[in-house]
Design a protein around this motif. Sequence first.
Motif, PDB file in Angstrom:
ATOM      1  N   ALA A 149      50.589  48.725  38.131  1.00  0.00           N
ATOM      2  CA  ALA A 149      49.615  47.645  38.314  1.00  0.00           C
ATOM      3  C   ALA A 149      48.933  47.297  36.991  1.00  0.00           C
ATOM      4  N   MET A 150      48.661  48.299  36.172  1.00  0.00           N
ATOM      5  CA  MET A 150      48.053  48.040  34.858  1.00  0.00           C
ATOM      6  C   MET A 150      48.975  47.192  33.988  1.00  0.00           C
ATOM      7  N   ILE A 151      50.265  47.531  33.970  1.00  0.00           N
ATOM      8  CA  ILE A 151      51.222  46.757  33.172  1.00  0.00           C
ATOM      9  C   ILE A 151      51.226  45.303  33.624  1.00  0.00           C
ATOM     10  N   LYS A 152      51.231  45.086  34.934  1.00  0.00           N
ATOM     11  CA  LYS A 152      51.256  43.718  35.460  1.00  0.00           C
ATOM     12  C   LYS A 152      49.964  42.971  35.145  1.00  0.00           C
ATOM     13  N   ALA A 153      48.833  43.640  35.299  1.00  0.00           N
ATOM     14  CA  ALA A 153      47.548  42.977  35.028  1.00  0.00           C
ATOM     15  C   ALA A 153      47.439  42.630  33.545  1.00  0.00           C
ATOM     16  N   HIS A 154      47.875  43.544  32.681  1.00  0.00           N
ATOM     17  CA  HIS A 154      47.872  43.248  31.253  1.00  0.00           C
ATOM     18  C   HIS A 154      48.719  42.008  30.961  1.00  0.00           C
ATOM     19  N   GLU A 155      49.894  41.942  31.572  1.00  0.00           N
ATOM     20  CA  GLU A 155      50.808  40.829  31.305  1.00  0.00           C
ATOM     21  C   GLU A 155      50.213  39.509  31.775  1.00  0.00           C
ATOM     22  N   ILE A 156      49.619  39.498  32.962  1.00  0.00           N
ATOM     23  CA  ILE A 156      49.042  38.255  33.493  1.00  0.00           C
ATOM     24  C   ILE A 156      47.896  37.788  32.612  1.00  0.00           C
ATOM     25  N   GLN A 157      46.941  38.662  32.356  1.00  0.00           N
ATOM     26  CA  GLN A 157      45.798  38.270  31.542  1.00  0.00           C
ATOM     27  C   GLN A 157      46.228  37.900  30.128  1.00  0.00           C
ATOM     28  N   LEU A 176      39.989  35.424  33.276  1.00  0.00           N
ATOM     29  CA  LEU A 176      41.362  35.917  33.337  1.00  0.00           C
ATOM     30  C   LEU A 176      41.428  37.303  33.957  1.00  0.00           C
ATOM     31  N   VAL A 177      40.369  38.088  33.808  1.00  0.00           N
ATOM     32  CA  VAL A 177      40.290  39.371  34.500  1.00  0.00           C
ATOM     33  C   VAL A 177      40.280  39.128  35.999  1.00  0.00           C
ATOM     34  N   LYS A 178      39.506  38.152  36.431  1.00  0.00           N
ATOM     35  CA  LYS A 178      39.436  37.851  37.859  1.00  0.00           C
ATOM     36  C   LYS A 178      40.799  37.420  38.401  1.00  0.00           C
ATOM     37  N   VAL A 179      41.495  36.573  37.663  1.00  0.00           N
ATOM     38  CA  VAL A 179      42.819  36.107  38.097  1.00  0.00           C
ATOM     39  C   VAL A 179      43.815  37.271  38.138  1.00  0.00           C
ATOM     40  N   ALA A 226      30.096  41.791  32.604  1.00  0.00           N
ATOM     41  CA  ALA A 226      30.726  40.564  33.105  1.00  0.00           C
ATOM     42  C   ALA A 226      32.135  40.824  33.621  1.00  0.00           C
ATOM     43  N   ALA A 227      32.894  41.639  32.913  1.00  0.00           N
ATOM     44  CA  ALA A 227      34.256  41.946  33.363  1.00  0.00           C
ATOM     45  C   ALA A 227      34.242  42.790  34.622  1.00  0.00           C
ATOM     46  N   ALA A 228      33.238  43.651  34.769  1.00  0.00           N
ATOM     47  CA  ALA A 228      33.105  44.434  35.997  1.00  0.00           C
ATOM     48  C   ALA A 228      32.893  43.514  37.187  1.00  0.00           C
ATOM     49  N   ASP A 229      32.079  42.512  36.996  1.00  0.00           N
ATOM     50  CA  ASP A 229      31.845  41.519  38.044  1.00  0.00           C
ATOM     51  C   ASP A 229      33.146  40.797  38.381  1.00  0.00           C
ATOM     52  N   ALA A 230      33.919  40.460  37.344  1.00  0.00           N
ATOM     53  CA  ALA A 230      35.170  39.728  37.554  1.00  0.00           C
ATOM     54  C   ALA A 230      36.217  40.574  38.267  1.00  0.00           C
ATOM     55  N   THR A 231      36.372  41.833  37.849  1.00  0.00           N
ATOM     56  CA  THR A 231      37.407  42.676  38.463  1.00  0.00           C
ATOM     57  C   THR A 231      37.049  43.016  39.900  1.00  0.00           C
ATOM     58  N   SER A 232      35.762  43.211  40.182  1.00  0.00           N
ATOM     59  CA  SER A 232      35.355  43.476  41.564  1.00  0.00           C
ATOM     60  C   SER A 232      35.545  42.233  42.420  1.00  0.00           C
ATOM     61  N   ARG A 233      35.323  41.071  41.818  1.00  0.00           N
ATOM     62  CA  ARG A 233      35.543  39.810  42.537  1.00  0.00           C
ATOM     63  C   ARG A 233      37.018  39.648  42.897  1.00  0.00           C
ATOM     64  N   GLY A 234      37.903  40.141  42.016  1.00  0.00           N
ATOM     65  CA  GLY A 234      39.326  40.096  42.325  1.00  0.00           C
ATOM     66  C   GLY A 234      39.669  40.884  43.575  1.00  0.00           C
ATOM     67  N   VAL A 235      39.036  42.058  43.744  1.00  0.00           N
ATOM     68  CA  VAL A 235      39.247  42.844  44.966  1.00  0.00           C
ATOM     69  C   VAL A 235      38.763  42.064  46.176  1.00  0.00           C
ATOM     70  N   ARG A 236      37.589  41.474  46.056  1.00  0.00           N
ATOM     71  CA  ARG A 236      37.015  40.734  47.189  1.00  0.00           C
ATOM     72  C   ARG A 236      37.899  39.568  47.602  1.00  0.00           C
ATOM     73  N   LEU A 237      38.404  38.810  46.628  1.00  0.00           N
ATOM     74  CA  LEU A 237      39.224  37.640  46.953  1.00  0.00           C
ATOM     75  C   LEU A 237      40.559  38.049  47.567  1.00  0.00           C
ATOM     76  N   ALA A 238      41.140  39.149  47.082  1.00  0.00           N
ATOM     77  CA  ALA A 238      42.392  39.626  47.679  1.00  0.00           C
ATOM     78  C   ALA A 238      42.171  40.062  49.118  1.00  0.00           C
ATOM     79  N   LEU A 239      41.047  40.708  49.377  1.00  0.00           N
ATOM     80  CA  LEU A 239      40.731  41.122  50.752  1.00  0.00           C
ATOM     81  C   LEU A 239      40.487  39.921  51.653  1.00  0.00           C
ATOM     82  N   ILE A 240      39.870  38.883  51.110  1.00  0.00           N
ATOM     83  CA  ILE A 240      39.680  37.659  51.889  1.00  0.00           C
ATOM     84  C   ILE A 240      41.030  37.051  52.241  1.00  0.00           C
ATOM     85  N   ALA A 241      41.932  36.986  51.253  1.00  0.00           N
ATOM     86  CA  ALA A 241      43.261  36.424  51.522  1.00  0.00           C
ATOM     87  C   ALA A 241      44.017  37.257  52.546  1.00  0.00           C
TER      88      ALA A 241
END
Length: 488
Positions: A149-157, A176-179, A226-241
């Motif tokens: 997952a780290m490799i993929k997140a690094h590549e996307i960002q 980009l962290v959020k995405v 700020a990045a902590a807020d973004a990465t936690s938001r990513g969890v929230r949005l995935a759970l919503i989806a």
Amino acid sequence: MMMARRAARARVQPDQVLVDIANYVMRPRVGGRLAYETARHCLMDSLGCGFEALHYPACTKLLGPVVPGTVVPSGARVPGTSFQLDPITAAFDIGALIRWLDFNDTWLAAEWGHPSDNLGAILATADWLSRTAQAAGRKPLAVRDVLTAMIKAHEIQGCLALANAFNEVGLDHVLLVKVASTAVIAQMLGLSREEIVNALSLAWVDGHPLRTYRQAPNAGSRKSWAAADATSRGVRLALIARTGEMGCPTALTAKTWGFQDALFRGQPLRFQRPIAQWNAYVMENVLFKVAYPAEFHAQTAVEAALALHRTLAVRGKSAADIRTVTIRTHEACLRIIDKAGPLTNPADRDHCIQYMVAVALLFGRLTAADYEDGVAADPRIDALRAKIACVEEPRFSRDYHDPDKRSIANAVSIQFNDGSRLPEALVEYPLGHRRRRKEGLPLLVEKFRTSLGRVFAPKQAGAILDLCLDAKRLSATPVHEFVDMMVL
């Protein structure tokens, strides 16, 4: 008429970028041995940065459950603490620890950022899923799943950052962290391709942070969470989806209201390499902050200044003998950390190249403590800072963007009051660069060893280090067992 409108809406196809990123994140295999070895070192380094941050009350005051005393059964645990939380809150806490001291990995391109910021979401979610699976009698996730997952997140960002300068429109790179976090967490949760696309679309239309808190006169501690807020938001949005919530299929390209028109001056997203060719380029080439907790564009300047500090000592010179200091640098450095005037807090100081170089020249060091008020009160720092000027070196700017070089060059020169000069100190590639991996990795391990010793008893610290240095054993270890080794 209503039926026709509904039919037209149903035929809307999602933006191809969303589909392509979903296809990438769903790939079962990415990278090879180099990518996984680098990811392992990145995991160690990121955790170590977090352990160092535990000594700073400005960070630790933000940690813990929203409602004090809350413990979540089978929830995610926060390394270095006793907290056991829901994965969204745990992602914030882990992300804040990793990012607080500006000492974790870095990616420099048209946009800048710190891909290991995504580990907040990845480790929290993996730990929660692992504990949940174990409680249900299923196979838990292993640390290798975290590394993938780290490799993929690094590549996307990182690949989104290569040719898209979000800073030029005033947006902060943590979008980009959020995405990236949203994408990899959606995949970890087992979402379908359509659901991952929905999650990604929600991330792109989400409220995006302004870069205000990184720039004078507003630079402050929000840049550390700020990045902590973004990465936690990513969890929230995935759970919503995951609930089946609909997405916004043309989140990027919708006329007027899409991301590109509304926030990116009508520009399409650009890619140095097609998404179909993404693999593990970013992880393999990521930059580690090996020696100095300094904004990365200043890393080579600090290394050069430390070399000059030694030369000053040999010649019996001090800062009082200096008339001017000139830093030949690259354009991105000028835009981000070339700063004059009052510096009011640690977050302001660690984004000022003149401050960092002045400390290195004066004291022969640069540590996180050097950004605190006690050190900053020394009048010699501001006196020397006033003598330091930055000028762009066009070659450095070109090599910074060259994908085969990716240099972060700085050259520091000193002129004395009597008109004499020291030979210029030039450093093109920092210790954490791929070109200096052999030199840098032993220091990275030592950095991790030191951070463990500041938090854990010798036996516990030794067990954690031994596991992290054993690539095969670490990879197979259940995530929750790995995390349990690092809690208090």
